[in-house]
Design a protein around this motif. Structure first.
Motif, short mmCIF file in Angstrom:
data_model
loop_
_atom_site.label_atom_id
_atom_site.label_comp_id
_atom_site.label_asym_id
_atom_site.label_seq_id
_atom_site.Cartn_x
_atom_site.Cartn_y
_atom_site.Cartn_z
N THR A 77 27.57 28.78 36.08
CA THR A 77 26.50 27.85 36.44
C THR A 77 26.61 27.39 37.89
O THR A 77 25.61 26.99 38.48
N LYS A 78 27.82 27.44 38.46
CA LYS A 78 28.04 26.98 39.84
C LYS A 78 28.08 28.12 40.86
O LYS A 78 28.05 27.86 42.06
N ALA A 79 28.15 29.36 40.40
CA ALA A 79 28.36 30.49 41.30
C ALA A 79 27.31 30.58 42.40
O ALA A 79 27.64 30.76 43.57
N GLY A 80 26.05 30.45 42.04
CA GLY A 80 24.99 30.56 43.04
C GLY A 80 25.07 29.50 44.12
O GLY A 80 24.72 29.74 45.27
N GLU A 81 25.55 28.34 43.75
CA GLU A 81 25.68 27.23 44.68
C GLU A 81 26.92 27.34 45.56
O GLU A 81 26.88 27.02 46.75
N LEU A 82 28.03 27.82 44.99
CA LEU A 82 29.32 27.78 45.69
C LEU A 82 29.79 29.09 46.29
O LEU A 82 30.52 29.09 47.28
N LEU A 83 29.41 30.23 45.69
CA LEU A 83 30.01 31.51 46.08
C LEU A 83 29.12 32.34 47.00
O LEU A 83 27.92 32.47 46.77
N ALA A 84 29.76 32.94 48.01
CA ALA A 84 29.05 33.83 48.94
C ALA A 84 28.83 35.20 48.33
O ALA A 84 27.85 35.89 48.66
N THR A 85 29.72 35.62 47.43
CA THR A 85 29.64 36.91 46.77
C THR A 85 30.03 36.71 45.30
O THR A 85 30.67 35.72 44.96
N PRO A 86 29.67 37.64 44.44
CA PRO A 86 30.09 37.51 43.04
C PRO A 86 31.62 37.52 42.93
O PRO A 86 32.31 38.16 43.75
N PRO A 87 32.18 36.87 41.93
CA PRO A 87 33.63 36.90 41.74
C PRO A 87 34.10 38.34 41.49
O PRO A 87 33.39 39.13 40.87
N VAL A 88 35.27 38.65 41.98
CA VAL A 88 35.89 39.95 41.70
C VAL A 88 36.92 39.70 40.61
O VAL A 88 37.91 38.99 40.83
N ILE A 89 36.67 40.25 39.43
CA ILE A 89 37.53 40.03 38.26
C ILE A 89 38.27 41.32 37.95
O ILE A 89 37.65 42.33 37.63
N GLN A 90 39.59 41.26 38.07
CA GLN A 90 40.42 42.43 37.85
C GLN A 90 41.36 42.20 36.67
O GLN A 90 42.26 41.35 36.76
N PRO A 91 41.19 42.92 35.58
CA PRO A 91 42.17 42.86 34.50
C PRO A 91 43.48 43.48 34.97
O PRO A 91 43.46 44.49 35.70
N VAL A 92 44.59 42.90 34.60
CA VAL A 92 45.90 43.44 34.99
C VAL A 92 46.80 43.52 33.78
O VAL A 92 46.62 42.81 32.80
N ALA A 93 47.78 44.40 33.86
CA ALA A 93 48.84 44.49 32.86
C ALA A 93 50.06 43.77 33.43
O ALA A 93 50.44 44.01 34.59
N VAL A 94 50.66 42.92 32.66
CA VAL A 94 51.87 42.21 33.10
C VAL A 94 53.07 43.12 32.82
O VAL A 94 53.34 43.49 31.68
N LEU A 95 53.78 43.48 33.89
CA LEU A 95 54.93 44.36 33.76
C LEU A 95 56.24 43.60 33.59
O LEU A 95 57.15 44.07 32.91
N ALA A 96 56.33 42.44 34.23
CA ALA A 96 57.54 41.61 34.13
C ALA A 96 57.17 40.20 34.51
O ALA A 96 56.23 39.97 35.28
N SER A 97 57.92 39.24 33.97
CA SER A 97 57.68 37.83 34.32
C SER A 97 58.96 37.04 34.11
O SER A 97 59.88 37.50 33.45
N LYS A 98 58.97 35.86 34.66
CA LYS A 98 60.11 34.96 34.49
C LYS A 98 59.59 33.61 34.06
O LYS A 98 58.65 33.10 34.55
#
Length: 98
Positions: A77-98
């Motif tokens: 709902t806020k994207a048109g007002e706040l963003l210069a370009t569409p969000p870039v959404i990248q799914p990722v696989a988590v390989l390691a974490s702490k």
């Protein structure tokens, strides 16, 4: 809880909207807290007008629920007002974490 998947989202604010986008991201934390399968959620600023979100989930169901959840709807709902370009959404696989 082991997290196997995540999302990396980058956002570019419109000129003069960086402060409002930062405020939106800070307030979005309250929406994410209610999501049981969002294990971690970070909102961050990369540069003056570039921002990001990184979050992790124990599995694909949690990631899908988040993408259909409150933060995604609020950003939509806020994207048109706040963003210069569409969000870039990248799914990722988590390989390691702490």
């Amino acid at each position: 809880m082991s997290n196997s998947v995540g999302l990396l989202v980058t956002l570019e604010a419109k000129p003069e909207k960086s402060g409002e986008l930062a405020d939106f991201l800070q307030s979005a934390r309250n929406l994410v807290v209610a999501e049981p399968d969002t294990s971690t959620w970070y909102a961050f600023q990369i540069s003056a007008d570039r921002f990001g979100i990184y979050d992790t989930f124990p599995g694909e169901d949690g990631r899908r629920a988040h993408l259909a959840g409150s933060v995604a709807r609020a950003l939509g709902t806020k994207a048109g007002e706040l963003l210069a370009t569409p969000p870039v959404i990248q799914p990722v696989a988590v390989l390691a974490s702490k």
